[in-house]
Design an enzyme around this catalytic site. Structure first.
Site, PDB file in Angstrom:
ATOM      1  N   GLU A   1      -3.495   2.550  -1.804  1.00 11.47           N
ATOM      2  CA  GLU A   1      -1.967   2.729  -1.971  1.00 11.47           C
ATOM      3  C   GLU A   1      -1.368   1.472  -1.698  1.00 11.47           C
ATOM      4  O   GLU A   1      -0.204   1.352  -2.432  1.00 11.47           O
ATOM      5  CB  GLU A   1      -1.673   4.008  -1.368  1.00 11.47           C
ATOM      6  CG  GLU A   1      -0.413   4.299  -1.632  1.00 11.47           C
ATOM      7  CD  GLU A   1      -0.096   5.842  -1.106  1.00 11.47           C
ATOM      8  OE1 GLU A   1       0.995   6.087  -1.075  1.00 11.47           O
ATOM      9  OE2 GLU A   1      -0.906   6.398  -0.855  1.00 11.47           O
ATOM     10  N   ARG A   2      -1.329   0.771  -0.447  1.00  9.08           N
ATOM     11  CA  ARG A   2      -0.202  -0.159  -0.086  1.00  9.08           C
ATOM     12  C   ARG A   2      -0.272  -1.291  -1.179  1.00  9.08           C
ATOM     13  O   ARG A   2       0.680  -1.695  -1.500  1.00  9.08           O
ATOM     14  CB  ARG A   2      -1.097  -0.685   1.324  1.00  9.08           C
ATOM     15  CG  ARG A   2       0.081  -1.553   2.024  1.00  9.08           C
ATOM     16  CD  ARG A   2      -0.595  -1.939   3.260  1.00  9.08           C
ATOM     17  NE  ARG A   2      -1.651  -2.744   3.244  1.00  9.08           N
ATOM     18  CZ  ARG A   2      -1.409  -4.208   3.332  1.00  9.08           C
ATOM     19  NH1 ARG A   2      -0.423  -4.706   3.578  1.00  9.08           N
ATOM     20  NH2 ARG A   2      -2.529  -4.865   3.243  1.00  9.08           N
TER      21      ARG A   2
ATOM     22  N   GLN B   1      -3.636  12.000   0.548  1.00  2.28           N
ATOM     23  CA  GLN B   1      -4.758  10.852   1.149  1.00  2.28           C
ATOM     24  C   GLN B   1      -4.164  10.795   2.602  1.00  2.28           C
ATOM     25  O   GLN B   1      -3.127  11.368   3.045  1.00  2.28           O
ATOM     26  CB  GLN B   1      -4.282   9.629   0.413  1.00  2.28           C
ATOM     27  CG  GLN B   1      -2.994   9.044   0.567  1.00  2.28           C
ATOM     28  CD  GLN B   1      -3.135   7.753   1.210  1.00  2.28           C
ATOM     29  OE1 GLN B   1      -4.189   7.186   1.557  1.00  2.28           O
ATOM     30  NE2 GLN B   1      -1.982   7.280   1.761  1.00  2.28           N
TER      31      GLN B   1
END
Length: 406
Positions: free
Chosen positions: A126-127, A83
């Site tokens: 993702e965070r 990513q």
């Protein structure tokens, strides 16, 4: 009887008419058919073939995708190693985790389902996934995409991830640059990349320029020590001069980013001029201390004849003399600035041109003085660049052996 006779007559005439038609056609020559010129076959290039494959793949992928909003266990979610985002601010993550602990997850992440392992890989979010782990959440709301294979190794998935992170301003400039470069590796050009991620072509191109920065300059940019706008100017000069510049920038030898930009522009001009003369322009490791006057003859690489040297001395004296006369104008302006406003209004109201005309003259002086100051500033930059640099022929550089490099 009459009607019957007319009908018979018409019937008798019909064969004659039919017999005469072929004769008319026989007398008419049919024009030969003109063949259209055959179109020249266009040989597809590697780029066009790659774009066709990309377009076909994207169309096929879009036709097979299915999405569903679900709540899934957090321990069945994995990050995608490819990513585009690589850096996460720990303090910001902890703040988000504290918020999620209090009010829960406010926005679903996007994942793709992996039938082989029955797990989920993150496309975007993702965070939030990391913060949820810190907050101790066991489940997450996710938009699950079925039929999307390959992860960030495919154009469709990688584009989704880049666009989502750009929309949230979560990526650093260098992460953006690497992401745009990877999209171009799929066969897209800068214009197509800009359309896919919702940015202007200029933004994409500016970010791609950052990939030319040396590791030392990239580190300064990553740590926030170098403004991204200035980094673009640094990327335009040679790697050796980039390292010399960042050393000066770290020592605080520039009054502002704008002054540093002018310095880089001047270095680039000197590099171009030196290349035309088959020599190399290199900034010296030790730069001249700021505020100090450059020594006489600080252009050692320029050898001029006696006549030219004398002309320089004469022109210098004439210019300095003219600049010295500006002191009188300064005294006049200082006197006007200190005057009483009411008295100044009375004096100028009856003067030629009145208040507007005289104010226009002073504003004109201010504009000219501003442009002159900018020109002198650029001259100071040129002097600093040349005073702290050398010009050498490439052949004069020592050959670096493998042992030396080690």
């Amino acid at each position: 009887m009459t009607a019957t006779t007319e009908t018979a007559t018409d019937t008798a005439k019909a064969p004659k008419a039919a017999a005469t038609r072929p004769a008319t056609k026989a007398r008419t020559k049919k024009a030969p058919a003109v063949k259209a010129p055959a179109k020249k076959a266009i040989t597809p290039t590697k780029v066009s073939k790659r774009r066709e494959v990309v377009a076909d793949t994207a169309a096929a992928t879009a036709a097979t995708l299915k999405t569903a909003l679900r709540t899934i266990p957090i321990d069945r979610i994995d990050r995608d190693e490819n990513q585009p985002r690589e850096i996460f601010d720990e303090d910001a993550l902890q703040e988000l985790a504290d918020s999620m602990k209090e009010v829960g997850q406010q926005q679903a992440i996007t994942v793709r389902y992996l039938p082989a392992t029955k797990r989920y890989a993150i496309i975007s979010g993702e965070r939030r996934w990391r913060a949820a782990g810190l907050a101790g959440l066991t489940e997450m709301h996710a938009m699950v995409v079925h039929g999307l294979e390959g992860g960030a190794e495919t154009l469709e998935t990688f584009t989704r991830s880049v666009a989502e992170n750009l929309g949230r301003a979560d990526m650093t400039p260098l992460e953006e640059a690497r992401a745009f470069k990877k999209l171009m590796d799929f066969g897209l050009d800068a214009t197509e990349v800009a359309k896919r991620v919702g940015k202007s072509w200029n933004h994409v191109d500016n970010r791609l320029q950052l990939l030319k920065l040396t590791p030392a300059v990239q580190e300064a940019l990553l740590k926030g020590h170098l403004p991204v706008g200035l980094a673009w100017y640094v990327a335009q000069i040679s790697p050796a001069n980039q390292n010399a510049f960042i050393a000066r920038w770290s020592r605080g030898q520039f009054n502002s980013p704008r002054e540093a930009e002018q310095f880089c522009q001047r270095v680039r001009n000197e590099e171009t001029e030196a290349a035309n003369q088959s020599v190399m322009f290199i900034l010296a490791d030790e730069a001249q201390e700021p505020g100090k006057t450059a020594p006489e003859g600080f252009f050692p690489e320029l050898e001029v004849d006696v006549a030219r040297r004398e002309q320089i001395v004469t022109d210098r004296q004439r210019l300095v003399s003219k600049i010295g006369k500006l002191g009188a104008a300064g005294e006049i302006l200082a006197e006007i600035a200190a005057m009483d406003v009411d008295e100044l209004a009375i004096l100028l109201s009856g003067a030629h041109g009145g208040i507007p005309g005289n104010r226009m003259r002073i504003d004109h002086l201010k504009d000219v003085a501003s442009r002159a100051s900018l020109t002198i500033s650029k001259a100071a930059t040129a002097a600093a660049v040349r005073a702290g640099s050398i010009r050498i022929a490439p052949d004069a550089l020592p050959n670096q052996t493998t042992e030396d490099a080690a």
